[in-house]
Motif scaffolding. Structure first.
Motif, PDB file in Angstrom:
ATOM      1  N   SER A 194       0.806  -1.224   0.000  1.00 15.41           N
ATOM      2  CA  SER A 194       0.000   0.000   0.000  1.00 15.41           C
ATOM      3  C   SER A 194       0.837   1.270   0.000  1.00 15.41           C
ATOM      4  O   SER A 194       0.281   2.365   0.075  1.00 15.41           O
ATOM      5  CB  SER A 194      -0.934   0.000   1.218  1.00 15.41           C
ATOM      6  N   GLY A 195       2.159   1.128  -0.041  1.00 14.53           N
ATOM      7  CA  GLY A 195       3.020   2.287  -0.264  1.00 14.53           C
ATOM      8  C   GLY A 195       3.621   2.944   0.964  1.00 14.53           C
ATOM      9  O   GLY A 195       4.400   3.899   0.840  1.00 14.53           O
ATOM     10  N   GLN A 196       3.315   2.454   2.171  1.00 14.83           N
ATOM     11  CA  GLN A 196       3.791   3.135   3.378  1.00 14.83           C
ATOM     12  C   GLN A 196       5.308   3.135   3.505  1.00 14.83           C
ATOM     13  O   GLN A 196       5.903   4.100   3.997  1.00 14.83           O
ATOM     14  CB  GLN A 196       3.177   2.513   4.634  1.00 14.83           C
ATOM     15  N   SER A 197       5.961   2.049   3.063  1.00 18.72           N
ATOM     16  CA  SER A 197       7.420   2.002   3.174  1.00 18.72           C
ATOM     17  C   SER A 197       8.078   3.000   2.225  1.00 18.72           C
ATOM     18  O   SER A 197       9.062   3.662   2.586  1.00 18.72           O
ATOM     19  CB  SER A 197       7.928   0.584   2.882  1.00 18.72           C
ATOM     20  N   LEU A 198       7.546   3.126   1.025  1.00 19.62           N
ATOM     21  CA  LEU A 198       8.079   4.119   0.096  1.00 19.62           C
ATOM     22  C   LEU A 198       7.853   5.527   0.634  1.00 19.62           C
ATOM     23  O   LEU A 198       8.720   6.406   0.505  1.00 19.62           O
ATOM     24  CB  LEU A 198       7.431   3.956  -1.279  1.00 19.62           C
ATOM     25  N   GLN A 199       6.719   5.764   1.248  1.00 20.18           N
ATOM     26  CA  GLN A 199       6.464   7.062   1.876  1.00 20.18           C
ATOM     27  C   GLN A 199       7.502   7.336   2.970  1.00 20.18           C
ATOM     28  O   GLN A 199       8.041   8.448   3.067  1.00 20.18           O
ATOM     29  CB  GLN A 199       5.064   7.096   2.474  1.00 20.18           C
ATOM     30  N   TYR A 200       7.781   6.328   3.776  1.00 16.79           N
ATOM     31  CA  TYR A 200       8.755   6.458   4.869  1.00 16.79           C
ATOM     32  C   TYR A 200      10.117   6.889   4.333  1.00 16.79           C
ATOM     33  O   TYR A 200      10.759   7.790   4.886  1.00 16.79           O
ATOM     34  CB  TYR A 200       8.862   5.123   5.607  1.00 16.79           C
ATOM     35  N   LEU A 201      10.569   6.273   3.242  1.00 18.42           N
ATOM     36  CA  LEU A 201      11.877   6.614   2.680  1.00 18.42           C
ATOM     37  C   LEU A 201      11.828   7.933   1.926  1.00 18.42           C
ATOM     38  O   LEU A 201      12.815   8.680   1.904  1.00 18.42           O
ATOM     39  CB  LEU A 201      12.365   5.484   1.777  1.00 18.42           C
ATOM     40  N   GLY A 202      10.676   8.236   1.323  1.00 20.11           N
ATOM     41  CA  GLY A 202      10.520   9.536   0.681  1.00 20.11           C
ATOM     42  C   GLY A 202      10.630  10.666   1.689  1.00 20.11           C
ATOM     43  O   GLY A 202      11.239  11.719   1.409  1.00 20.11           O
ATOM     44  N   GLU A 203      10.073  10.476   2.851  1.00 18.58           N
ATOM     45  CA  GLU A 203      10.146  11.484   3.915  1.00 18.58           C
ATOM     46  C   GLU A 203      11.555  11.644   4.453  1.00 18.58           C
ATOM     47  O   GLU A 203      11.857  12.645   5.117  1.00 18.58           O
ATOM     48  CB  GLU A 203       9.186  11.108   5.047  1.00 18.58           C
ATOM     49  N   ARG A 204      12.407  10.671   4.154  1.00 15.08           N
ATOM     50  CA  ARG A 204      13.806  10.743   4.570  1.00 15.08           C
ATOM     51  C   ARG A 204      14.705  11.083   3.382  1.00 15.08           C
ATOM     52  O   ARG A 204      15.893  10.811   3.383  1.00 15.08           O
ATOM     53  CB  ARG A 204      14.208   9.417   5.237  1.00 15.08           C
TER      54      ARG A 204
END
Length: 270
Positions: free
Chosen positions: A81-91
């Motif tokens: 659902s994309g949460q991990s990519l969001q986490y790395l995008g925020e970093r």
């Protein structure tokens, strides 16, 4: 134990999933079954595991396997659902890429990232197959509770190695093989499945069906070596702080205090 009627622990979470039916290993049928599962009820039935968690009681914040990802190109295998990519995008990762077998999951990832101001290159494809990803390109390839769905572990690891730059890192987590063999029963931990049994099986959950194989830990290690990786770190233990903060008294939590329920490996491409 008769493998055709044995009980198996839930490969993703805790407890029993019911009677597992052994099936022939047919790649196309398995892909169709599992993509339909994730297109329909996958998240409802199994939920989602995403960074900063690698599993129920293992976190990136504690392990620091990625370190600083600012300016890095990252690819997620099984983006869900994309949460991990969001986490790395925020970093501040410089490029976000993801693959998944489910069109529904790809769309969920796209919507989530767009809502948070990120863009990503997303591809719907089984992880085992050629899908147009660039080679010698990524700093990190990772997979959070998705790699175990592959029908071809050696082939998948070989592809992942081709995507990475030299000295790039591959980080993945999955349900620990011992966890999949042992269940909590009457305040005891009981072996319900042979650790060495890697046959394919189907299980029905909430009117949906998934098909998986439980691989030995050595199978993952040897496949990594064959693909040209060197293992830099492996994590099996549950994080005490996470367990205490949740005050979880379930059978799953009790089990996690006694044996590993998740394993995480960080490997480097030679």
């Amino acid at each position: 134990m008769d493998k055709n009627s044995g009980y198996r622990t839930n490969v993703i979470g805790a407890g029993e999933v019911g009677v597992a039916i052994s099936v022939d290993m047919d790649t196309n049928t398995i892909h169709e079954t599992n993509s339909l599962f994730w297109d329909t009820k996958g998240n409802e039935v199994l939920g989602a595991t995403a960074l900063p968690l690698y599993g129920a009681f293992v976190s990136e914040e504690q392990c620091q396997l990625f370190g600083d990802v600012s300016g890095k190109k990252v690819l997620e295998i099984g983006c869900g659902s994309g949460q991990s990519l969001q986490y790395l995008g925020e970093r501040n990762a410089s490029e976000l890429w993801g693959t998944d077998i489910s069109e529904n999951q790809i769309e969920k990832t796209r919507q989530l990232l767009t809502a948070h101001g990120f863009s990503a290159k997303l591809i719907c494809s089984p992880m085992e197959e050629e899908c147009g990803l660039p080679e010698d390109y990524f700093d990190f390839v990772y997979s959070v509770y998705a790699i175990g769905w592959t029908t071809d572990l050696e082939g998948t690891f070989s592809r992942i190695a081709s995507y990475l730059k030299k000295d790039g890192s591959f980080i993945f987590s999955w349900s620990h093989p011992i966890h999949k063999c042992v269940v909590a029963e009457n305040d005891m931990l009981v072996f319900k499945k042979c650790y060495f049994d890697e046959s394919w099986y189907s299980v029905s959950l909430d009117e949906s069906t998934l098909t998986l194989s439980d691989r030995k830990l050595s199978t993952y290690v040897n496949a990594l070596s064959k693909a040209g990786f060197v293992i830099e770190q492996m994590i099996e233990q549950s994080d005490d702080e996470l367990m205490q903060s949740r005050d979880d008294r379930s059978d799953f939590a009790k089990k996690a205090k006694m044996l590993p329920v998740t394993f995480v490996i960080k490997a480097r491409k030679l």
